[in-house]
Design a protein around this motif. Structure first.
Motif, PDB file in Angstrom:
ATOM      1  N   LEU A  63      -0.628  -2.544   9.231  1.00  0.00           N
ATOM      2  CA  LEU A  63      -0.910  -3.716   8.171  1.00  0.00           C
ATOM      3  C   LEU A  63      -2.299  -3.587   7.589  1.00  0.00           C
ATOM      4  CD1 LEU A  63      -0.713  -7.153  10.674  1.00  0.00           C
ATOM      5  CD2 LEU A  63       0.844  -6.330   8.574  1.00  0.00           C
ATOM      6  N   LEU A  65      -3.271  -0.723   6.531  1.00  0.00           N
ATOM      7  CA  LEU A  65      -2.887   0.420   5.409  1.00  0.00           C
ATOM      8  C   LEU A  65      -2.027  -0.037   4.353  1.00  0.00           C
ATOM      9  CD1 LEU A  65      -4.017   3.209   5.711  1.00  0.00           C
ATOM     10  CD2 LEU A  65      -2.200   4.050   6.583  1.00  0.00           C
ATOM     11  N   TYR A  66      -0.947  -0.807   4.928  1.00  0.00           N
ATOM     12  CA  TYR A  66       0.078  -1.166   3.881  1.00  0.00           C
ATOM     13  C   TYR A  66      -0.269  -2.528   3.079  1.00  0.00           C
ATOM     14  CZ  TYR A  66       2.585   2.857   4.808  1.00  0.00           C
ATOM     15  OH  TYR A  66       2.891   4.133   4.660  1.00  0.00           O
ATOM     16  N   LEU A  67      -1.141  -3.335   3.569  1.00  0.00           N
ATOM     17  CA  LEU A  67      -1.192  -4.710   2.925  1.00  0.00           C
ATOM     18  C   LEU A  67      -2.694  -4.885   2.535  1.00  0.00           C
ATOM     19  CD1 LEU A  67       1.308  -6.934   4.927  1.00  0.00           C
ATOM     20  CD2 LEU A  67       1.616  -6.131   2.547  1.00  0.00           C
TER      21      LEU A  67
ATOM     22  N   LEU C 213      -2.002 -12.522   5.599  1.00  0.00           N
ATOM     23  CA  LEU C 213      -0.864 -11.272   4.650  1.00  0.00           C
ATOM     24  C   LEU C 213       0.387 -11.661   4.310  1.00  0.00           C
ATOM     25  CD1 LEU C 213      -2.254  -8.342   7.036  1.00  0.00           C
ATOM     26  CD2 LEU C 213      -2.701  -9.029   4.514  1.00  0.00           C
ATOM     27  N   VAL C 216       0.592 -11.865   0.545  1.00  0.00           N
ATOM     28  CA  VAL C 216       0.586 -10.596  -0.357  1.00  0.00           C
ATOM     29  C   VAL C 216       1.803 -10.340  -0.888  1.00  0.00           C
ATOM     30  CG1 VAL C 216      -0.156  -8.094  -0.517  1.00  0.00           C
ATOM     31  CG2 VAL C 216      -1.269  -9.828   0.881  1.00  0.00           C
ATOM     32  N   ALA C 221       1.161  -4.010  -3.528  1.00  0.00           N
ATOM     33  CA  ALA C 221       0.995  -2.575  -2.763  1.00  0.00           C
ATOM     34  C   ALA C 221       1.637  -1.446  -3.444  1.00  0.00           C
ATOM     35  CB  ALA C 221       1.813  -2.922  -1.317  1.00  0.00           C
ATOM     36  N   LEU C 225      -0.177   2.259  -2.588  1.00  0.00           N
ATOM     37  CA  LEU C 225       0.471   3.075  -1.781  1.00  0.00           C
ATOM     38  C   LEU C 225       1.274   4.328  -2.113  1.00  0.00           C
ATOM     39  CD1 LEU C 225       2.261   0.033   0.869  1.00  0.00           C
ATOM     40  CD2 LEU C 225       0.253   1.688   1.023  1.00  0.00           C
ATOM     41  N   LEU C 228      -1.447   6.612  -2.119  1.00  0.00           N
ATOM     42  CA  LEU C 228      -1.811   7.098  -0.816  1.00  0.00           C
ATOM     43  C   LEU C 228      -0.919   7.857   0.012  1.00  0.00           C
ATOM     44  CD1 LEU C 228      -3.628   6.006   1.663  1.00  0.00           C
ATOM     45  CD2 LEU C 228      -1.746   4.823   2.285  1.00  0.00           C
ATOM     46  N   LEU C 243       7.751   3.514   6.757  1.00  0.00           N
ATOM     47  CA  LEU C 243       6.421   2.688   6.859  1.00  0.00           C
ATOM     48  C   LEU C 243       6.181   1.523   5.921  1.00  0.00           C
ATOM     49  CD1 LEU C 243       4.339   5.877   7.512  1.00  0.00           C
ATOM     50  CD2 LEU C 243       4.848   4.100   9.176  1.00  0.00           C
ATOM     51  N   ALA C 244       6.572   1.933   4.616  1.00  0.00           N
ATOM     52  CA  ALA C 244       6.450   0.744   3.798  1.00  0.00           C
ATOM     53  C   ALA C 244       7.134  -0.409   4.211  1.00  0.00           C
ATOM     54  CB  ALA C 244       6.920   1.403   2.484  1.00  0.00           C
ATOM     55  N   GLY C 247       5.592  -2.192   7.170  1.00  0.00           N
ATOM     56  CA  GLY C 247       4.240  -2.787   6.542  1.00  0.00           C
ATOM     57  C   GLY C 247       4.669  -4.179   5.863  1.00  0.00           C
ATOM     58  N   PHE C 248       5.681  -4.051   4.903  1.00  0.00           N
ATOM     59  CA  PHE C 248       5.828  -5.219   4.342  1.00  0.00           C
ATOM     60  C   PHE C 248       6.532  -6.491   5.305  1.00  0.00           C
ATOM     61  CE2 PHE C 248       6.366  -2.478   0.726  1.00  0.00           C
ATOM     62  CZ  PHE C 248       4.786  -2.216   0.400  1.00  0.00           C
ATOM     63  N   LEU C 250       6.263  -6.670   8.455  1.00  0.00           N
ATOM     64  CA  LEU C 250       5.295  -7.138   9.680  1.00  0.00           C
ATOM     65  C   LEU C 250       4.775  -8.358   9.816  1.00  0.00           C
ATOM     66  CD1 LEU C 250       3.161  -4.094  11.386  1.00  0.00           C
ATOM     67  CD2 LEU C 250       5.126  -5.198  12.360  1.00  0.00           C
TER      68      LEU C 250
END
Lengths: 329, 377, 378
Positions: A63, A65-67, C213, C216, C221, C225, C228, C243-244, C247-248, C250
């Motif tokens: 979270l 790192l990605y948001l 979050l 967002v 992102a 990202l 990154l 991973l992306a 993350g989105f 989660l």
């Protein structure tokens, strides 16, 4: 065959790696602090203090790192130039406000915001009430709900086919033009009509979102205490009056949640515009504008500025929505 | 030696004190019931003993060892929850085996323990069922079975009968009493139902609620059921134990001797009570307590309470007459035979026997009763 | 409501008809494309798909066999044959000159020049008769109105799957979707349990952060990202997109699952603790099985979302043959083959086939999930 094998092994590695982390980290903790022996009590308490962080670790890392990081980074980028090398102050914001494409996008987004949530919610409400009162309602529901499963891009293909335009002299194979010509009109290239093309794009999103609205509102309608409806019928209310005066007022909260949820989707709409018009003919929207600046314009400063605008627009609606959803509980 | 000992135990949530000044010793093999009005913290007290809540201050000892920081599973206790808390995705057998599997017992050992428990509770034919396929009473028995297989030194029950219907409640109550006799284990049982408390307990712990907690601590009185009935220490205990509840009629102390006190009630009537009220001053405000079942059916001129019948409830075997008494807001409840001749608006003169009367000072403390042999618990 | 006495039958009819209209409006667009995906390119371009379901009538010009095929029967020279030569169709009318192409009905005999007679049956059998021998090796022209039955083909699908790269994209999509569905669920389930039932400092703060979050937008992102990923050397690869998507997905996953898990009966979890289970035991043996409905509904969401996603895939995966996913392929085809509806239609159906199966077979869970957390912003 090679592809399938590669895909399969990639999937296994990805999923198994994740399972392994949780399994072995907890195993290690149980080994290091066993719930036995003279220090059992102490060990258990210590393990209990550590374990939450094992459980939360991956979520927190991903979270942040990605948001979290992107939000901070975007703000930073929005104050820098295209290559992110030089600080430019508010230049990007000034540019944005004066940019005609941005103005067009804001106007179009506004148009979308006015039309799509309202139309989807209204159609969804009507569909919910109608399908709830007939025997084959469930089948009808799942057919109306089906577009939810289709990707925006797939939906765009489906609707582009409807709007297809062949030009003078050719047989029209698009359904819309064919209907227009059968009523004596002349065929049009619908999605290139300035201003009006927005509405043809909106139809695609309404088509997708109505099912969502219907499912939620249908559940809300069924959650209304049966007694209030029966009381209204005994009081002599007609079915329409029961619907408008007894049912709808009782589900205002849910209607609001549906409305705002669709509103947020609208603010982020991107795929449909990209696939249908790519923002040409006066149909640009914010999300696609941002995408344009990011990849075609290769300007991370301007793209980030547009992204921030989207977030600023989404935030109040989201906050309100979560509050409302909590109250609805 | 006391098996469970609580010393100055206190429990707060943030700055709200829910349990205060608890000193309690429970002996091995005893059936202790925590009872009290809702919000008194009786379940919290049980959960402190179970280790499901941490103790804010004070010490808890089980079998002589301080248990404050020991996790629940290591305390040698087993608990039966109000909702039974059966694992819905496991069969009856799996439910009972869960704790033993966690403890890594061998499968033969687990099997034996399950069989044993199932025999005691007549669950053998249900072992492969899921909880949702069982009736309420059966679920209750599985919950108890799950406690039995762990062979704990103390069983904890948290209002285990409150989800059952009235008939099943009586039956299960008897089964729990039987189980206590046959297992010879200690049991601690939480309930808000005084009938359960009276019938099951060898020792009742009655807890205070509200302001009294600050004044007197959480425990109102501890003792065998009949002692609480006959010698309530406070007006609160007297009112809580017994149904319908005791009548309290205000008045003034006229005179007090070692074995009798004379009281002038609010409506002017003079009655006597077999209590030692010498610590109170003459003319002090006091309250007379008398249970509805303790009025005498005789009509005597002395020790009589005049009143007007407000209405009569006839239940068949008994009837309750509600009297309005001059100068007193509440109606006075009197238990009579089922065929009582009282009718609404009758004027009656009820005899208040001195040996059945309780007297409370203005603080709510009881004056010691002088009881003849055979009446004390 | 259905049982209330004296309800008007007219109203019931009106409702039924309205629902039929709604359902048609909502299914016709998809159905049209589905039908088109089974038609051949020429047909799609010449007639609307709605005509494909019915027999089509066309005016066609056929040529009878030449002089080689003639036989002498009695004193008449005959040429026999069938206009369709094994194909399907039915003659509705025919003629012998371009001026009157529909002069005769099947079974009738048309008079041609030089005393020739043409008899044509509905099934295409013809007999050409002449008192004099046929000379020309080229047969005479026959004008006919032909009704041909609907014709469907699998060719489009074969073509897109094997030569347009759609098959490869299909596999790529699976490679993206399955881990990108399972990984966030696992991570979210553990986090949700910790946030619901474990005691530790900062818990309330973390819950608030997760909810925060949710706002967002993922557009935000993308740029940071991508940089990154390039910096830490993941570049554009599957790991990056998993991973992306994780993350989105989660925040919503944790939010939904925490709500569900926190709603499980406290006593069950306490009972397990009294039974000696650690939090990991409780999670594995109690929480996971009991949360199955919530996990399933989120899994469906995430699956559909990832499968249908274009934006994240475009940014975090390469545009090459090894990595292009279905949605990206579709977009590419829209650009490069914009008018070739047979390719587009078949590709679109390959891409929405899997979500539709998931949708119709698991709709129950999907609806439950929607109702549990109607706050997803898309």
């Amino acid at each position: 065959m090679g592809q399938i094998l590669f895909a399969f092994s990639t999937i296994i590695v990805g999923v198994f790696g994740c399972v392994a982390y949780f399994y072995f980290s907890n195993l290690l903790l149980d080994r290091a602090l066993p719930a036995k022996g003279p220090n059992a009590g102490l060990n258990i308490n210590r393990a209990n203090a550590i374990r939450p962080w094992l459980f939360l670790g991956p979520a927190i890392v991903i979270l942040s790192l990605y948001l979290v990081y992107p939000v901070i980074n975007s703000i930073w980028l929005s104050f820098h130039d295209a290559s992110a090398a030089n600080f430019v102050g508010f230049d990007n914001y000034v540019w944005l406000v004066n940019d005609s494409k941005f103005q067009e996008s804001m106007l179009n987004n506004l148009l979308w915001l006015i039309v799509v949530p309202g139309a989807s919610t209204l159609l969804g409400l009507v569909a919910a009430q109608l399908t709830d009162s007939i025997r084959w309602g469930n089948i009808a529901k799942s057919l109306i709900f089906m577009p939810m499963a289709v990707s925006f891009i797939g939906a765009s293909v489906i609707w582009k086919f409807i709007y297809d335009y062949r030009g003078e002299g050719n047989a029209e194979i698009g359904l819309l033009n064919s209907i227009v010509t059968s009523f004596g009109g002349s065929p049009e290239a619908w999605i290139t009509l300035g201003f009006w093309n927005n509405f043809f794009l909106m139809v695609v999103l309404i088509w997708i979102q109505t099912g969502f609205a219907m499912v939620i509102l249908s559940a809300a309608l069924r959650g209304i205490p049966e007694e209030t409806i029966e009381a209204a019928i005994l009081d002599g209310a007609s079915p329409l009056q029961v619907f408008l005066k007894i049912k709808v007022p009782q589900i205002w909260g849910t209607i609001a949640v549906v409305w705002t949820t669709i509103t947020i989707t609208v603010l982020k709409v991107f795929d449909i515009v990209l696939a249908m018009t790519n923002g040409q003919w006066g149909s640009q929207v914010l999300a696609n504008l941002m995408f344009d600046w990011m990849f075609r314009g290769a300007d991370s400063g301007r793209a980030s500025t547009v992204a921030l605008v989207i977030m600023v627009l989404v935030t109040p609606i989201m906050v309100w929505n979560i509050r409302n959803a909590r109250k609805e509980g | 030696m006391a098996q469970i000992k609580l010393t100055n135990v206190q429990k707060s949530y943030l700055d709200v004190e829910v349990l205060r000044n608890i000193n309690l010793e429970l002996d091995s093999g005893e059936f202790t019931v925590f009872v009290g009005p809702s919000g008194c913290g009786k379940s919290t007290l049980l959960r402190l003993i179970a280790g499901l809540e941490s103790i804010t201050s004070g010490t808890l000892e089980i079998n002589g060892m301080v248990m404050n920081d020991v996790p629940p599973a290591q305390r040698g206790i087993a608990m039966v929850f109000q909702s039974y808390a059966l694992y819905p995705h496991m069969t009856v057998a799996e439910n009972m085996a869960f704790a033993l599997k966690i403890a890594k017992k061998s499968s033969t050992e687990i099997d034996k323990a399950i069989r044993h428990a199932a025999d005691i509770l007549q669950l053998s034919h249900l072992l492969e069922r899921l909880p949702k396929e069982l009736s309420g009473g059966q679920r209750q028995r599985v919950a108890i079975g799950r406690a039995i297989v762990r062979n704990p030194s103390v069983f904890l029950f948290d209002e285990p009968l409150s989800n059952l219907d009235a008939a099943l409640r009586v039956q299960t109550r008897l089964e729990i009493a039987n189980l206590h006799d046959s297992l010879e284990a200690s049991m601690i049982y939480v309930t808000h139902d005084q009938v359960e408390a009276m019938t099951l307990a060898s020792k009742i712990v009655l807890l205070n609620a509200g302001e009294a907690v600050q004044k007197e601590g959480s425990i109102a009185q501890v003792g065998p059921p009949l002692e609480l009935y006959h010698r309530p220490a406070t007006r609160f205990v007297a009112g809580f134990i017994g149904s319908p509840k005791m009548n309290f009629i205000p008045g003034h102390l006229e005179s007090a001797s070692a074995n009798q006190a004379t009281v002038r009630l609010c409506n002017g009537a003079v009655v006597h009570a077999a209590v030692d009220a010498r610590r109170a001053k003459k003319g002090e405000k006091i309250e007379l307590g008398i249970r509805p079942e303790h009025f005498s059916s005789q009509t005597l001129e002395s020790d009589a309470l005049p009143g007007k019948v407000s209405y009569v409830e006839r239940l068949g075997e008994v009837s309750y007459t509600y009297l309005s008494v001059e100068g007193h807001q509440d109606l006075v409840t009197v238990r009579n035979d089922g065929d009582t001749p009282h009718l609404a608006n009758d004027q009656v003169n009820l005899h208040v026997p001195a040996k059945n009367s309780h007297l409370f000072d203005s603080e709510g403390k009881a004056f010691p009763r002088i009881l003849g042999t055979g009446t004390a618990g | 409501m259905a049982d209330i006495a004296g309800q008007k039958a007219r109203l019931t009819w009106a409702i039924n008809i309205s629902v039929i209209v709604l359902v048609l409006l909502w299914t016709i667009p998809t159905f049209g494309l589905l039908v088109s995906s089974f038609r051949d390119a020429d047909q799609i371009a010449s007639t609307g798909w709605w005509e494909a379901l019915f027999p089509t009538e066309r005016n066609e010009i056929f040529r009878a066999k030449g002089a080689d095929a003639q036989n002498l029967v009695g004193d008449v020279y005959q040429i026999k044959g069938n206009l369709f030569e094994g194909g399907q169709g039915a003659i509705i009318a025919f003629g012998v000159s371009s001026l009157k192409p529909t002069a005769y009905y099947p079974g009738e005999t048309g008079k041609m020049s030089r005393d020739r007679l043409l008899t044509l049956q509905a099934n295409g059998d013809y007999v050409l008769a002449s008192p004099k021998p046929f000379r020309s090796s080229r047969g005479v022209r026959i004008f006919a109105t032909v009704q041909s039955p609907p014709k469907f083909t699998w060719e489009n699908y074969q073509k897109v799957l094997f030569s347009e790269g759609v098959g490869r994209s299909f596999l790529n999509t699976f490679t993206v979707t399955i881990p990108a569905t399972i990984i966030p669920i696992l991570i979210a389930a553990f986090a949700a349990y910790a946030l619901a039932w474990m005691q530790f400092p900062g818990r309330a703060l973390l819950i608030a952060a997760v909810v925060g979050l949710l706002v967002v937008p993922l557009q935000m992102a993308l740029i940071p990202l991508l940089k990154l990923h390039n910096d830490i050397g993941i570049g554009k690869d599957y790991l990056g997109i998993w991973l992306a998507h994780t993350g989105f997905g989660l925040p919503l996953a944790i939010y939904l699952l925490r709500n569900y898990i926190a709603g499980l009966p406290r006593e069950i979890i306490e009972s397990a603790k009294v039974d000696g289970a650690t939090d990991f035991d409780i999670f594995r043996r109690i929480i996971l099985p009991l949360s199955f409905p919530a996990l399933a509904s989120f899994a469906i969401f995430q699956f559909l979302w990832v499968w249908n996603d274009l934006l994240v895939a475009t940014v975090f995966l390469g545009n090459n043959e090894e990595q292009l996913v279905m949605t990206g392929r579709l977009r590419e085809l829209l650009g490069s083959r914009g008018g070739d509806w047979e390719i587009l239609a078949a590709s679109a159906f390959v891409s929405i086939f899997v979500p539709l199966i998931v949708f119709f077979s698991l709709q129950r869970f999907l609806v439950r999930g929607l109702l549990a957390g109607s706050v997803k912003g898309g």
